[in-house]
Write a protein that holds these residues in place. Structure first.
Motif, mmCIF file in Angstrom:
data_model
loop_
_atom_site.group_PDB
_atom_site.id
_atom_site.type_symbol
_atom_site.label_atom_id
_atom_site.label_comp_id
_atom_site.label_asym_id
_atom_site.label_seq_id
_atom_site.Cartn_x
_atom_site.Cartn_y
_atom_site.Cartn_z
ATOM 1 N N VAL A 324 12.652 14.817 -6.212
ATOM 2 C CA VAL A 324 11.193 14.899 -6.161
ATOM 3 C C VAL A 324 10.649 13.596 -5.578
ATOM 4 C CG1 VAL A 324 9.069 15.229 -7.479
ATOM 5 C CG2 VAL A 324 11.178 16.411 -8.180
ATOM 6 N N LEU A 325 9.968 13.698 -4.429
ATOM 7 C CA LEU A 325 9.370 12.526 -3.776
ATOM 8 C C LEU A 325 7.863 12.482 -3.958
ATOM 9 C CD1 LEU A 325 11.400 12.508 -0.422
ATOM 10 C CD2 LEU A 325 12.038 11.621 -2.673
ATOM 11 N N GLN A 326 7.255 13.605 -4.312
ATOM 12 C CA GLN A 326 5.832 13.700 -4.589
ATOM 13 C C GLN A 326 5.631 14.762 -5.683
ATOM 14 O OE1 GLN A 326 3.272 12.021 -3.437
ATOM 15 N NE2 GLN A 326 4.317 10.831 -1.844
ATOM 16 N N PRO A 327 4.738 14.547 -6.655
ATOM 17 C CA PRO A 327 3.756 13.459 -6.801
ATOM 18 C C PRO A 327 4.326 12.212 -7.488
ATOM 19 C CG PRO A 327 3.473 15.060 -8.542
ATOM 20 C CD PRO A 327 4.574 15.585 -7.669
ATOM 21 N N TYR A 328 5.602 12.245 -7.889
ATOM 22 C CA TYR A 328 6.244 11.082 -8.484
ATOM 23 C C TYR A 328 7.644 10.986 -7.888
ATOM 24 C CZ TYR A 328 7.949 14.985 -11.291
ATOM 25 O OH TYR A 328 8.479 16.185 -11.673
ATOM 26 N N GLN A 329 8.357 9.923 -8.206
ATOM 27 C CA GLN A 329 9.681 9.696 -7.636
ATOM 28 C C GLN A 329 10.748 9.941 -8.703
ATOM 29 O OE1 GLN A 329 10.328 7.852 -4.303
ATOM 30 N NE2 GLN A 329 8.317 8.719 -3.895
ATOM 31 N N MET A 330 11.621 10.933 -8.471
ATOM 32 C CA MET A 330 12.676 11.190 -9.436
ATOM 33 C C MET A 330 13.752 12.078 -8.821
ATOM 34 S SD MET A 330 12.595 13.098 -13.164
ATOM 35 C CE MET A 330 12.475 14.723 -12.384
ATOM 36 N N VAL A 331 15.003 11.745 -9.106
ATOM 37 C CA VAL A 331 16.117 12.636 -8.808
ATOM 38 C C VAL A 331 16.757 12.973 -10.139
ATOM 39 C CG1 VAL A 331 18.313 12.943 -7.616
ATOM 40 C CG2 VAL A 331 16.515 11.556 -6.561
ATOM 41 N N LYS A 332 16.911 14.262 -10.427
ATOM 42 C CA LYS A 332 17.470 14.692 -11.715
ATOM 43 C C LYS A 332 18.538 15.747 -11.499
ATOM 44 C CE LYS A 332 16.327 16.452 -16.303
ATOM 45 N NZ LYS A 332 15.247 16.789 -17.269
ATOM 46 N N ASP A 333 19.697 15.531 -12.132
ATOM 47 C CA ASP A 333 20.764 16.525 -12.114
ATOM 48 C C ASP A 333 20.525 17.498 -13.262
ATOM 49 O OD1 ASP A 333 23.531 17.699 -12.719
ATOM 50 O OD2 ASP A 333 23.861 16.633 -10.833
ATOM 51 N N LEU A 334 20.431 18.771 -12.940
ATOM 52 C CA LEU A 334 20.068 19.770 -13.935
ATOM 53 C C LEU A 334 21.241 20.177 -14.814
ATOM 54 C CD1 LEU A 334 17.795 21.980 -11.657
ATOM 55 C CD2 LEU A 334 17.196 20.000 -13.055
ATOM 56 N N SER A 341 14.698 7.049 -10.925
ATOM 57 C CA SER A 341 13.482 6.976 -10.112
ATOM 58 C C SER A 341 13.764 6.328 -8.761
ATOM 59 C CB SER A 341 12.401 6.180 -10.852
ATOM 60 O OG SER A 341 12.854 4.857 -11.130
ATOM 61 N N ASP A 342 15.001 5.855 -8.557
ATOM 62 C CA ASP A 342 15.372 5.216 -7.287
ATOM 63 C C ASP A 342 15.761 6.299 -6.271
ATOM 64 O OD1 ASP A 342 16.119 3.514 -5.266
ATOM 65 O OD2 ASP A 342 18.020 2.894 -6.197
ATOM 66 N N THR A 343 14.776 7.028 -5.817
ATOM 67 C CA THR A 343 15.049 8.140 -4.903
ATOM 68 C C THR A 343 15.616 7.658 -3.574
ATOM 69 O OG1 THR A 343 12.742 8.080 -4.165
ATOM 70 C CG2 THR A 343 13.293 9.627 -5.929
ATOM 71 N N GLN A 344 15.126 6.525 -3.086
ATOM 72 C CA GLN A 344 15.625 6.031 -1.803
ATOM 73 C C GLN A 344 17.079 5.620 -1.921
ATOM 74 O OE1 GLN A 344 13.871 6.208 1.169
ATOM 75 N NE2 GLN A 344 15.970 5.847 1.892
ATOM 76 N N GLY A 345 17.450 5.000 -3.038
ATOM 77 C CA GLY A 345 18.841 4.627 -3.243
ATOM 78 C C GLY A 345 19.759 5.834 -3.224
ATOM 79 N N VAL A 346 19.322 6.918 -3.879
ATOM 80 C CA VAL A 346 20.121 8.150 -3.888
ATOM 81 C C VAL A 346 20.255 8.705 -2.478
ATOM 82 C CG1 VAL A 346 20.203 10.535 -4.691
ATOM 83 C CG2 VAL A 346 19.547 8.711 -6.271
#
Length: 375
Positions: A324-334, A341-346
């Protein structure tokens, strides 16, 4: 010893216990001696396949034993240094040893994760396929972002990435791409990435700057080596040649050199389009053997790897991870709940935390399945 340092020491000892259990430390040195004796047998190379497997197994065991002993020795040495420094009031020695223990803790944790890579084909190279799903141009762009992400991850590991085939999107990105990734435990690491990946962002292709959801699928198959026999009768396959429609530049084919192989009993289709027709045919056959082998692995582990039995469409309800890059920053494994929250790093290839958590989850699932079978 400070409480924080004691916690670090306890974590290292826990990692050592797990490493010892996974390699069966009590018998490991003896097994290594036996392998060394077998290697010295002059008749070993009369069977090259057996010799290569023995050499590979011996190297893996040697690395595990060496790592275990190094962590054990470094832990003892640094604990002794801390006790000495505290007894003599030498804060500099204590601080230096504590720093060494923190670094050792990270090494032990990483080796603990690597010890999970003990599956039949985990040590092999791997094929990785990316396909754009629901979402049109957005998904094609998302597929190209995933391709970049995995390429960056592989480069950080020191792996070799070879593009096997690629189909460009109509307006941007790629509709599909296949790669061969070569390096130690490449399949073992990447196998956890199979599934549908979901992206939420403000579309760069929407003049109204609306938020869009896109899907692309990633599927991973081990490269089948000479120790794994996969028989494919010639009447089970159809081979077609065609002109590649890649991204252009050096990859443009001026002849019908691309190869598509269809496995008739299963409907599996593999392609290769980046080389000569002969090389493409060989690459496609290797990919097909890997797909069929993966299918067999899935059948054996259906209780643990049910997602491979019903992959589903690249769309809602089938995703393994959300970016998720909008409306907040998060990558989550379901599957594991791991998030950052380091989406760019991922997106730049920092994937080890997700992979490690899924590997641990798979091992726990297999352990439960085996316990249930025994009951």
């Amino acid at each position: 010893m400070r409480a924080e340092t004691q916690t670090t020491v306890d974590a290292i000892r826990k990692s050592l216990r797990l490493l010892g259990q996974r390699m069966d430390w009590e018998t490991a040195p003896h097994r290594l001696e036996e392998m060394n004796a077998m290697i010295e047998d002059g008749d070993l190379w009369s069977d090259p396949a057996r010799a290569q497997k023995l050499m590979r197994d011996r190297q893996m065991l040697l690395d595990a034993v060496t790592t275990y002993r190094k962590i054990e020795t470094d832990l003892s040495d640094n604990v002794d240094l801390i006790e000495l420094g505290e007894a003599e009031g030498d804060d500099e020695i204590v601080s230096e040893a504590e720093g060494s223990l923190r670094a050792l803790s990270e090494l032990a944790a990483a080796k603990e994760v690597e010890a999970l890579l003990n599956g039949e084909a985990d040590g092999n190279d791997t094929f990785l396929e990316i396909n754009a799903g629901a979402g049109g141009t957005e998904s094609c762009d998302w597929a190209s972002m995933l391709a970049r992400m995995y390429t960056r991850w592989a480069e950080k590991k020191g792996y070799t990435v070879e593009l096997q085939s690629e189909t460009a999107g109509d307006e941007a990105g790629i509709r599909s791409a296949a790669y061969k990734i070569s390096g130690p435990n490449a399949y073992g690491w990447l196998k956890s990435e199979s599934g549908v990946h979901r992206l939420v962002r403000i579309s760069p292709y929407d003049s109204a700057a609306r938020r869009h959801t896109s899907f692309s699928s990633v599927w991973v198959y081990p490269v089948v080596d000479d120790n794994i026999e996969i028989d494919i009768p010639s009447n089970d396959i159809r081979i077609d040649t065609y002109r590649s429609s890649g991204a252009g530049g050096q990859h443009v084919n001026t002849t019908d050199s691309a190869v598509r192989i269809t496995h008739l009993p299963t409907g599996i289709v593999v392609t290769s389009s980046m080389k000569s027709q002969h090389q493409n045919r060989e690459a496609a056959m290797n990919a097909l053997r890997s797909r069929l082998y993966q299918q067999e692995l899935d059948r054996r582990n259906a209780a643990v790897n049910a997602q491979h039995e019903a992959k589903g469409d690249a769309g809602w309800g089938n995703q393994i991870r959300s970016y998720v890059l909008q409306p907040y920053q998060m990558v989550k494994d379901l599957r594991t709940g791991v998030e950052t929250s380091d989406t760019q790093g991922v997106l730049d290839g920092d994937l080890d935390a997700f992979m490690a958590a899924t590997l641990a989850l798979d091992v726990a699932g297999k352990t439960r399945a085996e316990a249930t079978a025994e009951d």
